[in-house]
Each structure stands twice: as structure tokens, then as C-alpha cells.
Design a protein around this motif. Sequence first.
Motif, PDB file in Angstrom:
ATOM      1  N   HIS A 238       0.825  -1.208   0.000  1.00  0.00           N
ATOM      2  CA  HIS A 238       0.000   0.000   0.000  1.00  0.00           C
ATOM      3  C   HIS A 238       0.862   1.263   0.000  1.00  0.00           C
ATOM      4  O   HIS A 238       0.512   2.258  -0.662  1.00  0.00           O
ATOM      5  CB  HIS A 238      -0.937  -0.010   1.203  1.00  0.00           C
ATOM      6  CG  HIS A 238      -1.969  -1.081   1.127  1.00  0.00           C
ATOM      7  ND1 HIS A 238      -2.496  -1.705   2.235  1.00  0.00           N
ATOM      8  CD2 HIS A 238      -2.573  -1.677   0.055  1.00  0.00           C
ATOM      9  CE1 HIS A 238      -3.379  -2.616   1.866  1.00  0.00           C
ATOM     10  NE2 HIS A 238      -3.435  -2.618   0.545  1.00  0.00           N
TER      11      HIS A 238
ATOM     12  N   ASP B 252       0.776   3.988  -3.017  1.00  0.00           N
ATOM     13  CA  ASP B 252       0.541   5.400  -2.708  1.00  0.00           C
ATOM     14  C   ASP B 252       1.663   6.282  -3.240  1.00  0.00           C
ATOM     15  O   ASP B 252       1.441   7.459  -3.552  1.00  0.00           O
ATOM     16  CB  ASP B 252       0.391   5.596  -1.199  1.00  0.00           C
ATOM     17  CG  ASP B 252      -0.917   5.028  -0.651  1.00  0.00           C
ATOM     18  OD1 ASP B 252      -1.841   4.788  -1.453  1.00  0.00           O
ATOM     19  OD2 ASP B 252      -1.006   4.813   0.577  1.00  0.00           O
TER      20      ASP B 252
ATOM     21  N   THR C 108      -4.912  -5.845  -3.031  1.00  0.00           N
ATOM     22  CA  THR C 108      -4.815  -4.717  -3.948  1.00  0.00           C
ATOM     23  C   THR C 108      -6.160  -4.117  -4.328  1.00  0.00           C
ATOM     24  O   THR C 108      -6.202  -2.976  -4.797  1.00  0.00           O
ATOM     25  CB  THR C 108      -4.086  -5.137  -5.238  1.00  0.00           C
ATOM     26  OG1 THR C 108      -4.807  -6.218  -5.853  1.00  0.00           O
ATOM     27  CG2 THR C 108      -2.669  -5.608  -4.925  1.00  0.00           C
TER      28      THR C 108
ATOM     29  N   LYS D  37      -7.156  -1.390  -7.343  1.00  0.00           N
ATOM     30  CA  LYS D  37      -6.038  -0.580  -7.825  1.00  0.00           C
ATOM     31  C   LYS D  37      -5.258  -1.259  -8.941  1.00  0.00           C
ATOM     32  O   LYS D  37      -4.415  -0.642  -9.579  1.00  0.00           O
ATOM     33  CB  LYS D  37      -5.090  -0.248  -6.662  1.00  0.00           C
ATOM     34  CG  LYS D  37      -5.710   0.659  -5.610  1.00  0.00           C
ATOM     35  CD  LYS D  37      -4.679   1.031  -4.557  1.00  0.00           C
ATOM     36  CE  LYS D  37      -5.271   1.961  -3.517  1.00  0.00           C
ATOM     37  NZ  LYS D  37      -4.277   2.367  -2.497  1.00  0.00           N
TER      38      LYS D  37
END
Length: 271
Positions: free
Chosen positions: A226, A230, A266, A269
Amino acid sequence: MNTLAINQLSTFRWEFEEDAQAYASHGFDGIGLFRPKVDDFGIDRCSDLLRELDLSVTSLSWAGGFTGSDGRGFDDAVRDAMDAVIDAANLRAGSLVVLAGGRNNHIRKHARRTLCQALKQVSAVAEEFGVLLSLEPFHPGCGQEWSFINDLESTLHILESVGSPNLGLVLDTYHVGMDEEVLSWLPHVSEHLHLLQLGDGRHSPLGEMNRCLLGDGCVPIGEIVHTLLDLGYDGPIEAEVIGEDVESLDYEMVLGHTRSYLDMLTGSKVH
């Protein structure tokens, strides 16, 4: 969008065609190739089959061993790596994974100089053929004979020394994910990251690599993934599940579990 893939080492006993058919049937979009399996099946046949199954090649493993730790001389290892670059180009691989080799009784400064010399030569060929090279750090507990590059900081220093636009790195969560400082290094790593490999373990590596099913170990895979997403990482996410803890498991079960875990991890994404 990140491509979800699985490395052929995860189904080590299967033949190439069985790997590819099963990965596609479980909904993976990519495959991490293992050079011995490719050599056995033939590059042209590999390319044709993967095109038919709509599987992209996220990586080709591996080239390297430039320090002589595997018994080859420097020139032989460099020539082999150059051959692997051409294979990677023909396979349209996302990157060619590179292992430094063990220290092999060299002092660390000499081993580092040898690696940089090799990478400069191989990078020149990689730039010519449009292939990305990905240097992979190995945990010292299970990889002393494979690589004297053991952490992200050392890897970044090598990339800086070589200075090739085609040279980046592999982050394998099994090898570096148990480092308490791994999350703090991710902002420095993300711009150089060609491949994110996911591996889990129930304890710090010691001896042979012994991974467990993703999510069953102590590696903070979710936090790492993550954070990188990001930070804008849009490269492949490739699972590698191999070791004593999983070798007795049914491969179809391993593939199903891995795909479900990646989907959970996930979400929307990736594809």
C-alpha cells in the motif's frame, strides 16, 4: 495499472506449458519466467504460448554471479548475462533479474567493484536492446552464496555507482520485508523499482529459502504494497511462493490462494 503475476518457481515441478495454462486459468495477467524452464521449452514456443494465453512476461530470472561464487569466471558470467538480455528482449520481459553473486572470499570493496564493472558492461547491452535490469538484494540468512548485496541501501549505492538509466531493482518482501526500517526506505526506492515480488515467511530467513503462503507469515506485505502504490508504483506485482512449508501443497491450491490474497490486498487498484 499493476499487472498481477506469479513466478514459475512457485510451481517448480511443473513444465512450462502447465505453468502458463494454470496461471491464465487462475486469472493472472503475468508470469515471471525461470530461465531453465524457458530453455527447455524454447523461446519461440514460449512467446507463442504466452501470446495465445495473453500472459505478459513480468520478469526473467536470473543473470549474474559475477563474483565467481557459482564457479564461473567473470567473463563467462558477463557473457551469460548479455545472452539473457537478448532473451529478455525476445520475450518482451518487463525486466531481467540480476543477482550479484556471493562475496566468494573477496573483500567487500573488491566484490563491489567487480559487480559495478559487470553491470556497466551488461547495462550497455540492455540499453541497446531496451531491456530493464533489476538488481535484487538477498537476505544474508539464506542468500550468502547468491548475493553479497543484502539490503535496499546497498542496492541503491550500486545503482548510483553504475548510473545506467536501464538499471533498477527488485524488492522481494521475503528478503527485505522483515527489516524494521523497510518502510522508511520505500520513498527512496520507489523511483528505481522495476519489480515488486511478494514472499512471506514465518521467521527470518535462515539456511534455505522457506516461504509460506502469502499472508500466513510475519512480513508486513500489506503495509509495503500500500505504501508503494501510494508512492505511485505502477509496475508488476509478482508472487513467489517456494520452500519446505509449501512444497507439499497442491499447486492448484497455492495458485488459488495466491490469487485470492492478491485480490484482497490490492482491491481495484490493479488488474
